[in-house]
Design a protein around this motif. Structure first.
Motif, PDB file in Angstrom:
ATOM      1  N   ASN A   1       1.323  -5.124   5.713  1.00 36.32           N
ATOM      2  CA  ASN A   1       1.327  -4.880   4.274  1.00 36.32           C
ATOM      3  C   ASN A   1       2.732  -4.610   3.746  1.00 36.32           C
ATOM      4  OD1 ASN A   1      -1.395  -5.016   3.147  1.00 36.32           O
ATOM      5  ND2 ASN A   1      -1.856  -3.453   4.689  1.00 36.32           N
TER       6      ASN A   1
ATOM      7  N   TYR B   1       2.080  -2.515 -10.338  1.00 37.93           N
ATOM      8  CA  TYR B   1       2.908  -1.679  -9.468  1.00 37.93           C
ATOM      9  C   TYR B   1       4.083  -1.102 -10.272  1.00 37.93           C
ATOM     10  CZ  TYR B   1       0.597  -3.564  -5.262  1.00 37.93           C
ATOM     11  OH  TYR B   1      -0.314  -3.915  -4.289  1.00 37.93           O
TER      12      TYR B   1
ATOM     13  N   ARG C   1       2.708   1.989  -4.148  1.00 36.17           N
ATOM     14  CA  ARG C   1       2.718   0.534  -4.009  1.00 36.17           C
ATOM     15  C   ARG C   1       3.901  -0.053  -4.778  1.00 36.17           C
ATOM     16  NH1 ARG C   1      -2.732   1.902  -4.972  1.00 36.17           N
ATOM     17  NH2 ARG C   1      -4.155   1.337  -3.265  1.00 36.17           N
TER      18      ARG C   1
ATOM     19  N   GLU D   1       0.858  -1.184   0.000  1.00 38.23           N
ATOM     20  CA  GLU D   1       0.000   0.000   0.000  1.00 38.23           C
ATOM     21  C   GLU D   1       0.897   1.238   0.000  1.00 38.23           C
ATOM     22  OE1 GLU D   1      -3.208   0.112  -0.308  1.00 38.23           O
ATOM     23  OE2 GLU D   1      -3.532  -2.061  -0.180  1.00 38.23           O
TER      24      GLU D   1
ATOM     25  N   SER E   1      -3.905  -0.168  -9.229  1.00 34.12           N
ATOM     26  CA  SER E   1      -3.879  -0.656  -7.848  1.00 34.12           C
ATOM     27  C   SER E   1      -3.554  -2.142  -7.773  1.00 34.12           C
ATOM     28  CB  SER E   1      -5.226  -0.388  -7.171  1.00 34.12           C
ATOM     29  OG  SER E   1      -6.243  -1.232  -7.705  1.00 34.12           O
TER      30      SER E   1
END
Length: 859
Positions: free
Chosen positions: A610, A760, A562, A547, A755
């Motif tokens: 995360n 990424y 990310r 995240e 996302s």
């Protein structure tokens, strides 16, 4: 000028008529049997057989033998020089030879410079200015008749005595590439020679004629080098293009082989399938030279054809790249013996006969070029003038390209421009074009007012319709789209306000804070996976951010997206790890940020769940018979040369006996997988469910779907057939219909979910993908498992028939989801097409390093 095009057979060298006619089965008895018998040869210059130990054609020459002979010629003849201009991946020398009269050889550098100056100014040649003829042999290693013929042609040029040879040397500089693909040539020579017996076997079923995987056609990484003239992925191509621009020849030849049951082909190819930017004068001159090939082959009793099958569209091949530069590029295709002797529909075809035809058309090239010398020289002046006329009449003045955050990817694109002698500069003030802003100091300007105008137009083309929509190769090769870069054309009025500088400002890397709690680098840069892999193999403990977050980096708060790689100081790190990470980052010009607190202003903290641990992957790449050597080679090349991953290559037929538990990832390229046993498929299924990551592209993705590993459904071939109206077609339309049902190579627009872990590091929601098949994957009903879909109007550049465009619209380009504890990822297109599609190749790294973040399951 037309009168010069009509200088036909009556001016052919008399030597062509004295080359020995074809025998039923030609045998290698003497080097001289291939050559004109009405001239003498300097006894101080050795024949090939004196170096090889047997006449040419007895055995397939290895590249080391060929190089030894060519260097011997340079030592024994004052007409010859040899220069090593590079090395292959396997460290074999890339040789360029120059042949000329000794007096010209002594002044060859002045001759070369005068020739280039004349081209640059459009000045007419002087009467005594020589032609420059470039003879290129065997870019495909298992098409060896060209490379073997090169030794005989070189001997003729180095040792031949008499008026005809002297006339050639007085009027031409001959540049020769005796072997364009040394690695592939040596691989195939080993294959053919190891199967040769004292009694030759001509049966096509004999193992000698059915080369195993990978074939010698390709180079070390199994790429087709005849598609790399424009893309410059490999050292062989880079060395060649540098030398080409050192000479800019009048004629360039490209000697190939084709199927055993064929005869002989020489250009021109299909008249309607040349590139629109290639002048018609080029075609007419090719036709004029073709008359000499026809007369020579007729005299030798050889069958041939022309104006069929092959085309001159893609500027990335050996016979077409020259067409964009005022050179006459000529393709030759000889039926292949694929060994020493093979039966064909035309009778037994021997290796010596294939060599003979290549020697014959090498000689006819010399004859035709000399007979049309004035026309060839005038053509380069005409090409210069017509290019200037194109520049004046073009509404566009140039292109702007936005650099973005990924400087490595952008630099690789600009390097290609530089190698093609395409000038560019950096914008010094922002420009608005096509609804986009191209910021000052971060955008490149490529002017169309330069000699490479035609090549630039092809590199930025978005054309979708053509006079003839049948393509032997790809229909588009837009460089900015391949590198996923925003670009726009500028009118001449817009470029009047352009202010530019030669280079970008240099990037200053910040010093590391030794007291930092962590160090971080973004995932935007193309070399970020390489840096991550280097850290992992050196034992550095890292975390990947699932995240976004912000962090204090020495008094300034910075946003991290990310995929950011975080290296916490609190974890057990190797000795001198800070020095290690700084050196590795500096090698790639990637910024390392010193994070001063684990408590972040926004987003996840550095100790968050995360922040995903990552280990060095252990990758199994499936290859061998049944798989595409090109795609496997592209994947291997990407992982090896751009990421630094040592993937384990396992043949498909040995997959069932391989311990899959030793690997974290398995990658399948396109292939035929119907032969995979149910036992092996169950083994793969169990491995995925236990936590493995299974990655496939193109037809492998379809196989994944049939095995129920991937939640995907494909449009059937029958549905594609039904989309085309054939009610009014007649028999002769069948080839045109076949071409319409293909997507031979076009750029398609996809919508990317930024996302998603597979996205990424990407900046734009629009991602161009290169499509080379008409496979269509329906968009699954399950949410969150389709990170990339084709848009409503997906075709960006290149040709695709409208019915296929409509079927591709809104379909899935990528599907990825969990299966048990593992993940299955399917890419419909080739992510690393020919090694230059940088815009999508990094997605393969995401599939490797970011796969743990893929948590969605199929319904």
């Amino acid at each position: 000028m037309r009168r010069h095009f009509l200088a036909y057979a009556f001016t052919v060298f008399s030597v062509l008529l004295t080359i020995h006619s074809a025998q039923a089965v030609m045998k290698a008895e003497s080097d001289l049997q291939y050559l004109p018998d009405n001239i003498s040869y300097d006894p101080n210059v050795p024949t090939p057989s004196q170096i090889l130990g047997a006449p040419v054609g007895t055995w397939h020459v290895r590249h080391d033998q060929l190089a030894q002979y060519m260097r011997t010629l340079a030592q024994t003849s004052d007409r010859v020089s040899v220069k090593q201009v590079g090395t292959t991946h396997e460290n074999r020398p890339l040789l360029i030879m120059t042949f000329a009269d000794p007096e010209k050889m002594a002044n060859v550098e002045q001759i070369r410079q005068k020739h280039l100056d004349r081209i640059a100014s459009g000045k007419a040649a002087d009467e005594d200015d020589p032609l420059v003829l470039w003879m290129g042999y065997s870019v495909h290693g298992n098409e060896p008749s060209g490379a073997n013929a090169s030794m005989l042609v070189a001997y003729y040029l180095a040792a031949g005595q008499g008026g005809e040879v002297q006339r050639l040397l007085d009027n031409a500089i001959i540049i020769m590439e005796p072997s364009i693909n040394p690695d592939g040539l040596s691989r195939f020579a080993q294959w053919a020679n190891m199967h040769r017996g004292k009694t030759l076997v001509s049966d096509p079923a004999h193992r000698e004629h059915d080369e195993r995987w990978p074939s010698g056609r390709t180079n070390h990484y199994w790429f087709d080098l005849n598609r790399d003239w424009l893309l410059l992925t490999h050292p062989e191509s880079r060395a060649r293009i540098a030398q080409y621009h050192q000479w800019r020849p009048h004629v360039l030849t490209d000697f190939h082989e084709m199927g055993t049951n064929s005869t002989y082909f020489f250009q021109p190819g299909v008249p309607s399938r040349k590139h629109p930017l290639t002048p018609m004068t080029n075609v007419r001159l090719t036709e004029a030279l073709g008359r000499f090939h026809a007369d020579a082959l007729d005299a030798a009793g050889a069958l041939y054809f022309t104006e069929e099958s092959f085309d001159d569209f893609y500027y990335g091949k050996g016979s077409t790249y020259p067409d964009a530069h005022g050179t006459i590029g000529i393709l030759f295709e000889q039926a292949s013996s694929r060994g020493h002797l093979q039966d064909s529909i035309n009778g037994p075809l021997s290796f010596p006969q294939t060599i003979q035809n290549q020697v014959t058309t090498s000689m006819s090239t010399f004859a035709g070029a000399l007979a049309n010398k004035q026309a060839l020289q005038e053509y380069q002046v005409e090409f210069f003038n017509s290019t200037n006329d194109m520049i004046k009449s073009d509404e566009l003045g140039g292109y702007v390209i936005k650099r973005g955050k990924d400087h490595s990817r952008f630099d690789a694109m600009r390097d290609i421009l530089n190698r093609h002698q395409i000038a560019s500069s950096v914008l010094q003030q922002s420009v608005e074009a096509d609804g986009q802003t191209f910021p000052a100091g971060d955008s490149l300007f490529v002017s169309l007012d330069q000699p490479q105008h035609r090549l630039i137009k092809s590199l930025f083309s978005t054309r979708k319709l053509f006079d003839d929509n049948t393509f032997y190769d790809v229909s588009n090769w837009n460089l900015a789209l391949a590198f996923n870069l925003d670009f726009a054309g500028l009118t001449k009025r817009q470029i009047r306000r352009i202010d530019s500088a030669p280079e970008f400002s240099s990037k200053q890397l910040p010093e590391l804070n030794s007291a930092a709690v962590a160090y971080a680098f973004d995932w935007h840069d193309y070399q970020s996976p390489s840096l991550l892999q280097a850290l992992l193999v050196n034992g550095v403990q890292v975390r990947l951010a699932g995240e976004p977050f912000s962090a204090d980096v020495g008094g300034t708060v910075r946003e991290f997206s990310r995929g950011t790689v975080v290296i916490p100081s609190a974890l057990k790190q190797p000795v001198n790890w800070q020095q290690l990470i700084q050196e590795q980052a500096a090698q790639r010009n990637i910024t390392l940020w010193s994070v001063t607190s684990g408590l972040t202003p926004t987003g996840i903290d550095l100790g968050s769940r995360n922040m995903q641990p990552v280990n060095a992957p252990k990758i199994l790449l499936v290859g061998g018979l049944g798989t595409s050597q090109y795609e496997v080679g592209e994947i291997r090349h990407y992982l090896d040369t751009r990421v630094g991953v040592a993937a384990t290559l396992v043949d498909l037929d040995r997959l069932g006996s391989t311990a899959l538990d030793n690997y974290t990832h398995i990658i399948f390229a396109s292939g035929r997988y119907s032969s995979v046993s149910e036992r092996t498929a169950d083994k793969i299924s169990d491995w995925v469910k236990a936590g493995g990551v299974l990655i496939g592209q193109k037809s492998a993705t379809q196989w994944f779907a049939t095995q129920k590993w991937l939640n995907a459904e494909f449009v059937s071939n029958d549905a594609i057939d039904d989309a085309f109206d054939t009610s009014s077609m007649v028999y002769e339309d069948r080839e045109a219909l076949r071409a319409q049902k293909l997507i031979a190579g076009a750029v398609y627009k996809t919508q990317l979910d930024l996302s998603h872990p597979l996205a990424y590091g990407f900046e734009r929601t629009q991602l161009p993908m290169f499509k080379t098949s008409n496979a269509i994957m329906k968009t699954p009903d399950s949410p969150f498992i389709t990170p990339a879909t084709y848009t409503e109007s997906p075709l960006m550049a290149g040709y695709t028939a409208e019915p296929l465009q409509k079927m591709v619209a809104n379909s899935a380009a990528v599907v990825a989801h969990r299966v048990g504890q593992g993940r299955v990822i399917g890419f419909l297109d080739n992510l690393n097409f020919r090694g230059y599609w940088y815009g999508t190749s990094k997605m393969m790294s995401n599939a490797i390093y970011m796969a743990e973040f893929i948590d969605a399951r199929a319904n």
